[in-house]
Scaffold this motif. Structure first.
Motif, PDB file in Angstrom:
ATOM      1  N   GLY A  33      42.526  46.925  40.183  1.00  0.00           N
ATOM      2  CA  GLY A  33      42.042  46.907  41.551  1.00  0.00           C
ATOM      3  C   GLY A  33      41.627  48.265  42.072  1.00  0.00           C
ATOM      4  O   GLY A  33      41.069  48.358  43.160  1.00  0.00           O
ATOM      5  N   THR A  34      41.879  49.304  41.320  1.00  0.00           N
ATOM      6  CA  THR A  34      41.576  50.661  41.763  1.00  0.00           C
ATOM      7  C   THR A  34      40.515  51.285  40.863  1.00  0.00           C
ATOM      8  O   THR A  34      39.345  51.356  41.221  1.00  0.00           O
ATOM      9  N   LEU A  35      40.931  51.705  39.670  1.00  0.00           N
ATOM     10  CA  LEU A  35      39.960  52.251  38.731  1.00  0.00           C
ATOM     11  C   LEU A  35      39.027  51.150  38.222  1.00  0.00           C
ATOM     12  O   LEU A  35      37.833  51.367  38.022  1.00  0.00           O
ATOM     13  N   VAL A  36      39.599  49.978  37.994  1.00  0.00           N
ATOM     14  CA  VAL A  36      38.780  48.805  37.682  1.00  0.00           C
ATOM     15  C   VAL A  36      38.941  47.818  38.825  1.00  0.00           C
ATOM     16  O   VAL A  36      39.973  47.772  39.487  1.00  0.00           O
ATOM     17  N   LYS A  37      37.908  47.016  39.077  1.00  0.00           N
ATOM     18  CA  LYS A  37      37.893  46.146  40.248  1.00  0.00           C
ATOM     19  C   LYS A  37      38.558  44.792  39.997  1.00  0.00           C
ATOM     20  O   LYS A  37      38.471  43.910  40.854  1.00  0.00           O
ATOM     21  N   CYS A  38      39.200  44.650  38.867  1.00  0.00           N
ATOM     22  CA  CYS A  38      39.817  43.371  38.514  1.00  0.00           C
ATOM     23  C   CYS A  38      41.297  43.565  38.269  1.00  0.00           C
ATOM     24  O   CYS A  38      41.823  44.683  38.314  1.00  0.00           O
ATOM     25  N   ASP A  39      41.994  42.473  38.002  1.00  0.00           N
ATOM     26  CA  ASP A  39      43.396  42.493  37.597  1.00  0.00           C
ATOM     27  C   ASP A  39      43.434  42.194  36.100  1.00  0.00           C
ATOM     28  O   ASP A  39      43.184  41.067  35.681  1.00  0.00           O
ATOM     29  N   THR A  40      43.731  43.199  35.306  1.00  0.00           N
ATOM     30  CA  THR A  40      43.654  43.028  33.848  1.00  0.00           C
ATOM     31  C   THR A  40      44.654  42.007  33.326  1.00  0.00           C
ATOM     32  O   THR A  40      44.387  41.352  32.311  1.00  0.00           O
ATOM     33  N   LEU A  41      45.797  41.846  33.991  1.00  0.00           N
ATOM     34  CA  LEU A  41      46.771  40.849  33.525  1.00  0.00           C
ATOM     35  C   LEU A  41      46.210  39.446  33.694  1.00  0.00           C
ATOM     36  O   LEU A  41      46.280  38.628  32.759  1.00  0.00           O
ATOM     37  N   ILE A  42      45.628  39.155  34.860  1.00  0.00           N
ATOM     38  CA  ILE A  42      45.051  37.833  35.087  1.00  0.00           C
ATOM     39  C   ILE A  42      43.896  37.591  34.125  1.00  0.00           C
ATOM     40  O   ILE A  42      43.763  36.502  33.549  1.00  0.00           O
ATOM     41  N   VAL A 203      30.764  44.107  46.994  1.00  0.00           N
ATOM     42  CA  VAL A 203      29.753  43.467  47.838  1.00  0.00           C
ATOM     43  C   VAL A 203      30.448  42.695  48.950  1.00  0.00           C
ATOM     44  O   VAL A 203      31.678  42.579  48.971  1.00  0.00           O
ATOM     45  N   SER A 204      29.666  42.141  49.845  1.00  0.00           N
ATOM     46  CA  SER A 204      30.217  41.339  50.928  1.00  0.00           C
ATOM     47  C   SER A 204      31.004  40.156  50.369  1.00  0.00           C
ATOM     48  O   SER A 204      30.502  39.440  49.489  1.00  0.00           O
ATOM     49  N   PRO A 205      32.248  39.934  50.832  1.00  0.00           N
ATOM     50  CA  PRO A 205      33.032  38.799  50.332  1.00  0.00           C
ATOM     51  C   PRO A 205      32.322  37.462  50.507  1.00  0.00           C
ATOM     52  O   PRO A 205      32.389  36.595  49.637  1.00  0.00           O
ATOM     53  N   LEU A 206      31.637  37.290  51.646  1.00  0.00           N
ATOM     54  CA  LEU A 206      30.932  36.030  51.886  1.00  0.00           C
ATOM     55  C   LEU A 206      29.825  35.825  50.861  1.00  0.00           C
ATOM     56  O   LEU A 206      29.652  34.724  50.321  1.00  0.00           O
ATOM     57  N   PHE A 279      33.130  37.246  39.461  1.00  0.00           N
ATOM     58  CA  PHE A 279      34.411  37.476  38.798  1.00  0.00           C
ATOM     59  C   PHE A 279      34.269  38.492  37.665  1.00  0.00           C
ATOM     60  O   PHE A 279      35.138  39.351  37.483  1.00  0.00           O
ATOM     61  N   ALA A 280      33.196  38.419  36.913  1.00  0.00           N
ATOM     62  CA  ALA A 280      32.972  39.381  35.844  1.00  0.00           C
ATOM     63  C   ALA A 280      32.785  40.787  36.401  1.00  0.00           C
ATOM     64  O   ALA A 280      33.261  41.776  35.815  1.00  0.00           O
ATOM     65  N   ALA A 281      32.111  40.894  37.557  1.00  0.00           N
ATOM     66  CA  ALA A 281      31.844  42.203  38.162  1.00  0.00           C
ATOM     67  C   ALA A 281      33.016  42.715  38.990  1.00  0.00           C
ATOM     68  O   ALA A 281      32.978  43.853  39.464  1.00  0.00           O
ATOM     69  N   GLY A 282      34.044  41.894  39.170  1.00  0.00           N
ATOM     70  CA  GLY A 282      35.187  42.328  39.958  1.00  0.00           C
ATOM     71  C   GLY A 282      34.971  42.233  41.457  1.00  0.00           C
ATOM     72  O   GLY A 282      35.808  42.712  42.225  1.00  0.00           O
ATOM     73  N   ASP A 283      33.885  41.609  41.896  1.00  0.00           N
ATOM     74  CA  ASP A 283      33.639  41.464  43.327  1.00  0.00           C
ATOM     75  C   ASP A 283      34.551  40.408  43.942  1.00  0.00           C
ATOM     76  O   ASP A 283      34.775  40.414  45.160  1.00  0.00           O
ATOM     77  N   LEU A 284      35.060  39.508  43.122  1.00  0.00           N
ATOM     78  CA  LEU A 284      36.090  38.554  43.529  1.00  0.00           C
ATOM     79  C   LEU A 284      37.214  38.600  42.511  1.00  0.00           C
ATOM     80  O   LEU A 284      36.956  38.669  41.307  1.00  0.00           O
ATOM     81  N   GLN A 285      38.439  38.562  42.990  1.00  0.00           N
ATOM     82  CA  GLN A 285      39.588  38.553  42.089  1.00  0.00           C
ATOM     83  C   GLN A 285      39.771  37.168  41.475  1.00  0.00           C
ATOM     84  O   GLN A 285      39.487  36.144  42.112  1.00  0.00           O
ATOM     85  N   ALA A 286      40.258  37.132  40.254  1.00  0.00           N
ATOM     86  CA  ALA A 286      40.436  35.861  39.550  1.00  0.00           C
ATOM     87  C   ALA A 286      41.397  34.939  40.285  1.00  0.00           C
ATOM     88  O   ALA A 286      41.186  33.725  40.346  1.00  0.00           O
ATOM     89  N   LYS A 287      42.456  35.510  40.883  1.00  0.00           N
ATOM     90  CA  LYS A 287      43.414  34.653  41.599  1.00  0.00           C
ATOM     91  C   LYS A 287      42.755  34.006  42.817  1.00  0.00           C
ATOM     92  O   LYS A 287      43.087  32.868  43.179  1.00  0.00           O
TER      93      LYS A 287
END
Length: 495
Positions: A33-42, A203-206, A279-287
């Motif tokens: 969520g910081t250096l990478v925009k995703c959660d690597t565990l998920i 990007v914009s969440p919407l 999801f691939a770009a980390g603009d939305l979290q997998a959870k």
């Protein structure tokens, strides 16, 4: 004015001293969520669903032994490609600048050390790595204790993104955030700490939610209205039922699209176009995707309860088929395209079930051949674009570049077969019961021939978007031909 001018050198000197102290302090950077925009565990768990399904039975036992054990066991089985992770680009540029100034950088993360070490090695920016080791989950207060043991109280700067980072940010010499979540933003507003810098890369969440739901793909569900239109049965009640069926299928489709994207995160990140998916770009979290998919599915099934039971069966069949496709069948050569074409025909059947208007065998036959051609052209375009880029297929579909000519043969044959079925249909005597001037329907055949021929010609040139639905909705010629076809139907139906 004189006082301000006189104090400026002092303030400047103080700022330089503080900047020098900050540079002397090591900068610790969180990963997820910081250096990478995703959660690597998920992301790792989602990849396990696809590639190590049997090991999922072991996950509850790993969780019972602690989150650090879960991360160690999952990381030992699944190897994320660190080169394709969605890195926070503004933060990465800042770290490169600080590294150039001689500052010590540390990757400090709750992720397992095996993954953290590979990220650090790939980037080549960090002087050390602090990470979970299979026994201690290095987050929150555990991470703070580790920092203070190594750097002393307040002897570090820190960049984080979420609520577990609050203790570290409060005790850091300089606190910075990257794509802060809602809980962290509340902590900032509450005055728990001051964020000296923020590194925003999202990007914009919407907009991200709209892209994840693939609202443009809802156009496929217009097929629900075809039985009504062709039967000329446009009564208000039936129109309402068709609209409700459209909404149900659209919500269900978006739910399955999200599931597909979640399971394809790793593969999408290696694709030149699909890597920009939310999801691939980390603009939305997998959870977030999991919750959104579940909510859309519940809404779809709830609304379907107001329609006939046969429609519910069609919706469940669609759901089961699409999930089976996402989990496995999309990797079986030819089965995937047959299923895709079948899903189009299933939409016609669902529209019929919702409104009680039967579809003719002619319409069923026409749709099977036409939609099979569109499904094949999608795979053909993918292969054609891969070949043009000088690459080899790596998306697990099972197709080879040598299959291109055979796929072209399958697809064009199926396209023209659909036109033959349509020609036979308008030659039947019972067509006159629906159209006062059935002979005018022959004007549809050159329109259809032109459109399918153009689709395949552009695909052969590598000029077709890999999704023929997007192409049809954005191509001016396709829209013009569609409008012309509608006019022909109206002219044939007018007394």
């Amino acid at each position: 004015m004189l006082m301000i001018q006189a104090s400026t050198p002092i303030q400047s000197a103080a700022a330089k001293v503080e900047a020098s102290r900050a540079t002397a302090r090591p900068l610790c950077v969180d990963l997820d969520g910081t250096l990478v925009k995703c959660d690597t565990l998920i992301d790792t768990l989602l990849l396990m669903v696809r590639t190590h399904t049997r090991d999922l039975a072991l996950v509850p036992g790993w969780i019972a032994r602690g989150k650090a054990t879960l991360k160690r066991e999952v990381t030992a089985r699944i190897r994320l490609d660190v080169a394709t992770l969605p890195y926070n680009q503004p933060l990465l540029q800042y770290l490169e600048l600080e590294r150039g100034r001689g500052r010590r950088l540390y990757l400090a993360t709750g992720a397992d050390s095996a993954l953290a070490d590979r990220v650090a090695k790939y980037l080549g920016l960090f002087d050390g790595v602090l990470a979970s080791d299979g026994r201690t989950n290095l987050t929150g207060h555990n991470k703070l204790r580790s920092f203070e043991e190594r750097f002393g109280a307040g002897g570090f700067d820190y960049i984080g993104n979420a609520r577990p980072d609050v203790p570290l940010l409060c005790h850091a010499g300089t606190a910075m955030t990257a794509n802060p979540d809602a809980a962290l933003r509340r902590a900032i507003r509450a005055g728990k700490f001051v964020a000296a810098r923020q590194f925003i890369d999202r990007v914009s969440p919407l907009r991200a939610l709209q892209r994840a739901a693939r609202v443009h793909q809802w156009a496929k569900n217009v097929l629900m209205f075809v039985p009504l239109l062709l039967a000329h049965a446009l009564q208000p009640q039936r129109l309402f039922e068709a609209v409700l069926a459209f909404v149900c299928f659209s919500l269900c489709a978006s739910s399955t699209y999200i599931v597909n994207d979640l399971l394809d995160i790793e593969a999408d990140r290696k694709h030149p176009r699909k890597r920009r998916r939310p999801f691939a770009a980390g603009d939305l979290q997998a959870k977030t995707g999991v919750l959104l998919s579940a909510g859309l599915l519940v809404a779809a099934l709830g609304l379907a309860a107001f329609l006939p039971g046969r429609f519910m069966l069609c919706l469940v069949a669609y759901l089961v088929t699409t999930l089976s496709y996402s989990l496995y069948l999309k990797r079986v050569v030819l089965v995937d395209v047959v299923l895709l074409s079948g899903l189009y025909t299933l939409r016609l059947l669902a529209g019929s079930a919702a409104t009680g208007v039967a579809i003719s065998p002619w319409l069923a036959g026409f749709s099977v051949f036409l939609f099979l051609s569109l499904a094949i052209v999608k795979r053909f375009a993918e292969l054609q674009n891969i070949r043009a880029a000088g690459q080899v297929p790596s998306n697990g579909r099972g197709y080879l570049l040598s299959d291109i000519e055979q796929m072209r043969s399958f697809g064009t044959s199926s396209a023209y077969a659909s036109i033959v079925v349509f020609s036979l249909y308008i030659s039947q005597g019972d067509v006159a019961g629906l159209y006062p001037h059935p002979q005018r329907l022959w004007l549809m055949t050159p329109i259809m021939i032109l459109w399918v021929s153009r689709v395949w010609l552009l695909a052969s040139r590598g000029e077709l978007d890999e999704d023929p639905v997007i192409f049809a909705l954005t191509d001016r010629m396709s829209l013009l031909l569609g409008a012309t076809a509608v006019c022909v139907l109206l002219v044939a139906a007018i007394h």
